[in-house]
Design an enzyme around this catalytic site. Structure first.
Site, PDB file in Angstrom:
ATOM      1  N   SER A   1       0.436  -0.943   0.424  1.00 19.95           N
ATOM      2  CA  SER A   1      -0.390   0.057  -0.395  1.00 19.95           C
ATOM      3  C   SER A   1       0.501   1.221   0.218  1.00 19.95           C
ATOM      4  CB  SER A   1      -0.821   0.213   1.581  1.00 19.95           C
ATOM      5  OG  SER A   1      -2.139  -0.418   0.797  1.00 19.95           O
TER       6      SER A   1
ATOM      7  N   LYS B   1       0.500   3.031  -3.162  1.00 18.42           N
ATOM      8  CA  LYS B   1      -0.671   4.789  -3.181  1.00 18.42           C
ATOM      9  C   LYS B   1      -0.553   5.788  -2.797  1.00 18.42           C
ATOM     10  CE  LYS B   1      -3.644   0.607  -1.402  1.00 18.42           C
ATOM     11  NZ  LYS B   1      -4.266   0.201   0.073  1.00 18.42           N
TER      12      LYS B   1
ATOM     13  N   TYR C   1      -3.859  -2.444 -10.133  1.00 18.30           N
ATOM     14  CA  TYR C   1      -3.502  -1.886  -8.816  1.00 18.30           C
ATOM     15  C   TYR C   1      -2.778  -2.966  -8.188  1.00 18.30           C
ATOM     16  CZ  TYR C   1      -4.799  -2.326  -4.253  1.00 18.30           C
ATOM     17  OH  TYR C   1      -4.900  -2.393  -2.880  1.00 18.30           O
TER      18      TYR C   1
ATOM     19  N   VAL D   1       0.825  -3.728   3.767  1.00 17.52           N
ATOM     20  CA  VAL D   1       1.101  -4.659   3.991  1.00 17.52           C
ATOM     21  C   VAL D   1       2.096  -5.879   3.959  1.00 17.52           C
ATOM     22  CG1 VAL D   1      -1.260  -5.513   4.898  1.00 17.52           C
ATOM     23  CG2 VAL D   1      -0.115  -6.033   2.831  1.00 17.52           C
TER      24      VAL D   1
HETATM   25  N1  GLU Z   1      -1.901  -5.198  -2.448  1.00 16.07           N
HETATM   26  C1  GLU Z   1      -3.156  -5.514  -0.850  1.00 16.07           C
HETATM   27  C2  GLU Z   1      -4.346  -5.183  -0.894  1.00 16.07           C
HETATM   28  O1  GLU Z   1      -4.635  -4.973  -1.972  1.00 16.07           O
HETATM   29  C3  GLU Z   1      -2.137  -3.785  -0.297  1.00 16.07           C
HETATM   30  C4  GLU Z   1      -2.975  -3.733   1.053  1.00 16.07           C
HETATM   31  C5  GLU Z   1      -1.701  -3.175   1.611  1.00 16.07           C
HETATM   32  O2  GLU Z   1      -0.890  -2.840   2.016  1.00 16.07           O
HETATM   33  O3  GLU Z   1      -2.609  -2.104   3.176  1.00 16.07           O
HETATM   34  O4  GLU Z   1      -5.112  -6.081  -0.288  1.00 16.07           O
END
Ligand code: GLU
Length: 310
Positions: free
Chosen positions: A67, A70, A194, A264
């Site tokens: 994440s 993002k 994504y 995560v």
């Molecule tokens: N690729 C993970 C998901 O979409 C990212 C989650 C994260 O790092 O918060 O679940």
């Protein structure tokens, strides 16, 4: 009174203090390819706006950005569509889990902020901008390459595939957004982009360098390049502060007092405005999904250095 430590001393002290905590937390296993990461890893890297660096432990070992990507997608989306982005995604902390679907239904398909999964799926769609996933994925990857100065940064195809095979919740969110008219590209294209951005492999050293422009209002302090307008950089920092740690963003602001974004994969990128960017990695997560030892390390480092935006 003891003199304030130098950056190198503070980083070394924090690294040593974390030895007793190594392996704490639980590695994310809902993405099968992430479950295999060694929980005992710990890396810390700081780079200041003057170019001073300090590192500890596994600062040069690549991990899954997840994440934290993002932040970079939001920067690209803001540059691409400008303020219009805010009609499609909000900027309030969610108070719910990062992959909550309930809130999206209740709020008419406009995600609370760009850092929960639904919001990031919208910003990814804005970057995609009706182009092919290959083009958008390359743009996001190249943005990180340019910012870090490291041409080898790439997507971990196995992690991307693992997410695509098991990401039913993200697929639900994307379909939901599309049903509300808040995705322009086909769901499959948005999800491919994504998942790929989340699967970028990066080291603490590279991540801290890539985030440094956020410490200088969008200007890369080491090469003078303007990455983002000051307004957009300020807003990204504000959202990192209020929404960067899932449902523990208030706690992070309280304990660390700096804008940050966790993932995560166990990484956290933290910005010290006008001073530095810090990246930490320790794969074990706490119950909210933030790196347990990474958060503790940042708390200690901020305290030792007297860093806080407050
Ligand atoms: N690729 C993970 C998901 O979409 C990212 C989650 C994260 O790092 O918060 O679940």
């Amino acid at each position: 009174m003891k003199d304030a430590p130098t950056l190198a001393e503070a980083v070394a002290e924090v690294g040593r203090e974390m030895a007793a905590h190594r392996g704490e937390g639980r590695v994310a296993d809902y993405i099968p390819a992430l479950a295999r990461v060694d929980p005992n890893r710990f890396g810390l890297a700081v780079i200041t706006v003057d170019g001073e660096t300090a590192e500890f432990g596994d600062a040069w070992v690549p991990f899954s950005i997840q994440s934290i990507s993002k932040v970079f997608t939001l920067a690209l989306a803001l540059e691409r569509v400008g303020e219009g982005l805010w009609t499609r995604v909000g900027r309030e902390p969610s108070g719910s889990r990062f992959n909550s679907i309930v809130q999206l239904e209740a709020e008419g398909g406009v995600p609370r902020n760009p850092f929960i999964n639904a919001g990031a799926i919208v910003t990814t769609d804005a970057v995609l901008d009706s182009r092919t996933p290959e083009v958008a994925i390359a743009e996001i990857r190249d943005f990180l390459r340019r910012l870090s100065g490291v041409e080898t940064i790439d997507i971990d195809a196995e992690v991307a595939r693992s997410e695509a095979e098991t990401g039913f919740r993200n697929a639900s969110l994307a379909n939901f957004l599309r049903a509300f008219g808040n995705l322009k590209s086909p769901v499959a294209d948005v999800l491919e982009t994504y998942f790929s951005q989340c699967a970028i492999r990066i080291t603490c050293r590279q991540l801290a360098r890539a985030g440094l422009f956020l410490a200088r209002e969008g200007l890369d302090p080491l090469n003078g390049a303007r990455v983002l307008s000051p307004e957009h950089a300020r807003r990204i920092n504000a959202i990192m502060m209020t929404c960067g740690h899932y449902d523990a963003s208030g706690e992070f602001a309280f304990q660390v007092g700096l804008p940050g974004k966790s993932g995560v994969g166990g990484g956290i990128l933290t910005i010290v405005p006008d001073r530095a960017a810090v990246a930490v990695w320790s794969p074990g997560l706490n119950e909210v999904g933030n790196s347990q030892v990474g958060t503790l390390a940042l708390e200690r480092l901020a305290a030792k250095m007297g860093w806080s935006v407050f």
